[in-house]
Design an enzyme around this catalytic site. Structure first.
Site, PDB file in Angstrom:
ATOM      1  N   ASP A 159       0.830  -1.208   0.000  1.00  0.00           N
ATOM      2  CA  ASP A 159       0.000   0.000   0.000  1.00  0.00           C
ATOM      3  C   ASP A 159       0.864   1.258   0.000  1.00  0.00           C
ATOM      4  O   ASP A 159       0.579   2.229  -0.702  1.00  0.00           O
ATOM      5  CB  ASP A 159      -0.917   0.023   1.224  1.00  0.00           C
ATOM      6  CG  ASP A 159      -1.720  -1.240   1.375  1.00  0.00           C
ATOM      7  OD1 ASP A 159      -1.124  -2.236   1.811  1.00  0.00           O
ATOM      8  OD2 ASP A 159      -2.914  -1.246   1.054  1.00  0.00           O
ATOM      9  N   SER A 160       1.939   1.230   0.801  1.00  0.00           N
ATOM     10  CA  SER A 160       2.830   2.390   0.879  1.00  0.00           C
ATOM     11  C   SER A 160       3.563   2.611  -0.438  1.00  0.00           C
ATOM     12  O   SER A 160       3.777   3.756  -0.851  1.00  0.00           O
ATOM     13  CB  SER A 160       3.829   2.217   2.030  1.00  0.00           C
ATOM     14  OG  SER A 160       3.147   2.232   3.271  1.00  0.00           O
ATOM     15  N   ARG A 167       2.375   1.867  -3.414  1.00  0.00           N
ATOM     16  CA  ARG A 167       1.360   2.457  -4.301  1.00  0.00           C
ATOM     17  C   ARG A 167       1.130   3.922  -3.945  1.00  0.00           C
ATOM     18  O   ARG A 167       0.983   4.772  -4.828  1.00  0.00           O
ATOM     19  CB  ARG A 167       0.057   1.677  -4.189  1.00  0.00           C
ATOM     20  CG  ARG A 167       0.103   0.325  -4.839  1.00  0.00           C
ATOM     21  CD  ARG A 167      -1.200  -0.439  -4.638  1.00  0.00           C
ATOM     22  NE  ARG A 167      -1.184  -1.681  -5.382  1.00  0.00           N
ATOM     23  CZ  ARG A 167      -1.726  -2.806  -4.953  1.00  0.00           C
ATOM     24  NH1 ARG A 167      -2.338  -2.847  -3.779  1.00  0.00           N
ATOM     25  NH2 ARG A 167      -1.673  -3.893  -5.687  1.00  0.00           N
ATOM     26  N   ARG A 169       3.235   6.076  -2.525  1.00  0.00           N
ATOM     27  CA  ARG A 169       4.362   6.884  -3.006  1.00  0.00           C
ATOM     28  C   ARG A 169       4.315   7.060  -4.522  1.00  0.00           C
ATOM     29  O   ARG A 169       4.577   8.145  -5.048  1.00  0.00           O
ATOM     30  CB  ARG A 169       5.692   6.262  -2.575  1.00  0.00           C
ATOM     31  CG  ARG A 169       5.989   6.465  -1.102  1.00  0.00           C
ATOM     32  CD  ARG A 169       7.404   6.049  -0.736  1.00  0.00           C
ATOM     33  NE  ARG A 169       7.651   4.629  -0.946  1.00  0.00           N
ATOM     34  CZ  ARG A 169       7.326   3.685  -0.078  1.00  0.00           C
ATOM     35  NH1 ARG A 169       6.745   4.004   1.062  1.00  0.00           N
ATOM     36  NH2 ARG A 169       7.594   2.429  -0.341  1.00  0.00           N
ATOM     37  N   HIS A 187      -3.791  -3.651   6.636  1.00  0.00           N
ATOM     38  CA  HIS A 187      -3.834  -3.685   5.174  1.00  0.00           C
ATOM     39  C   HIS A 187      -5.304  -3.934   4.846  1.00  0.00           C
ATOM     40  O   HIS A 187      -5.764  -5.057   4.803  1.00  0.00           O
ATOM     41  CB  HIS A 187      -2.949  -4.817   4.645  1.00  0.00           C
ATOM     42  CG  HIS A 187      -3.160  -5.114   3.192  1.00  0.00           C
ATOM     43  ND1 HIS A 187      -2.831  -4.223   2.204  1.00  0.00           N
ATOM     44  CD2 HIS A 187      -3.668  -6.200   2.568  1.00  0.00           C
ATOM     45  CE1 HIS A 187      -3.121  -4.752   1.025  1.00  0.00           C
ATOM     46  NE2 HIS A 187      -3.632  -5.958   1.232  1.00  0.00           N
ATOM     47  N   THR A 220      -3.443 -10.470  -7.527  1.00  0.00           N
ATOM     48  CA  THR A 220      -2.447  -9.438  -7.225  1.00  0.00           C
ATOM     49  C   THR A 220      -1.124 -10.073  -6.802  1.00  0.00           C
ATOM     50  O   THR A 220      -0.329  -9.452  -6.128  1.00  0.00           O
ATOM     51  CB  THR A 220      -2.930  -8.503  -6.101  1.00  0.00           C
ATOM     52  OG1 THR A 220      -3.098  -9.279  -4.913  1.00  0.00           O
ATOM     53  CG2 THR A 220      -4.209  -7.802  -6.459  1.00  0.00           C
TER      54      THR A 220
END
Length: 190
Positions: free
Chosen positions: A25-26, A28, A30, A52, A107
């Site tokens: 997630d981080s 994505r 950034r 998450h 994913t």
């Protein structure tokens, strides 16, 4: 939740039980900030904390580009991040998995890349800062739950959880995320 259950079932030291948490997630987050501001993603430092999932928290207040806080960003020709742009970026982060699954069915590659980052930090003793899921004990008053916060990860596992600055709203969001995870853990009998 899985990190906590693994910790309890194995009896391993908390520093050695690490979940992938919000590493993906981080990344994505950034990437989307970099794209909005038309800068290299390597210059963006920003994290998603918490679970998450639906209760994850974007840490906007500590996010920066080349040490310039996002709130102070005003470089001509390089976009801006108002409330609308921030809401869109965070929505895209939260909904990315669903979008990818609807497009290609899984994913697995992105999760594999996130796992590789964690393994590299461990195997190469990098002391890399990653938002992994680990047991919190007294972190901003949060106890007995595994949650993602920026941590130093190296050969010893999670060496330390970083006291990253958070706004009162972000801290409240992190506590709410902890409550969500804790409720799920309790429903499993842990």
């Amino acid at each position: 939740m899985i990190t906590y259950v693994t910790l309890k079932l194995t009896g391993l030291p908390p520093a050695r039980v690490i979940g992938s948490g919000t590493v993906l997630d981080s990344s994505r987050f950034r990437f989307l900030i970099a794209r909005q501001l038309d800068v290299a993603v390597q210059n963006v430092h920003a994290y998603i904390a918490g679970e998450h999932g639906d209760s994850e928290v974007p840490l906007w207040s500590s996010a920066n580009v080349a040490n310039i806080p996002l709130d102070a960003w005003s470089v001509p020709g390089h976009g801006h991040l108002g409330a609308t742009e921030r809401a869109e970026i965070f929505s895209n982060v939260k909904n990315a998995a669903a979008q990818v699954i609807s497009g290609k069915g899984a994913t697995n590659y992105a999760v594999g890349l996130a796992t590789a980052k964690i393994l590299e930090a461990l195997l190469r003793d990098e002391s890399r800062v990653l938002p992994v899921s680990t047991l919190l004990s007294g972190y901003r008053g949060i106890d007995d739950v595994c949650l993602s916060v920026p941590c130093v990860v190296n050969r010893s596992g999670v060496e330390s959880q970083l006291p990253i600055p958070m706004s009162p709203e972000e801290e409240a969001g992190l506590r709410a995320s902890a409550d969500t995870i804790r409720k799920a853990i309790r429903s499993l009998g842990f």
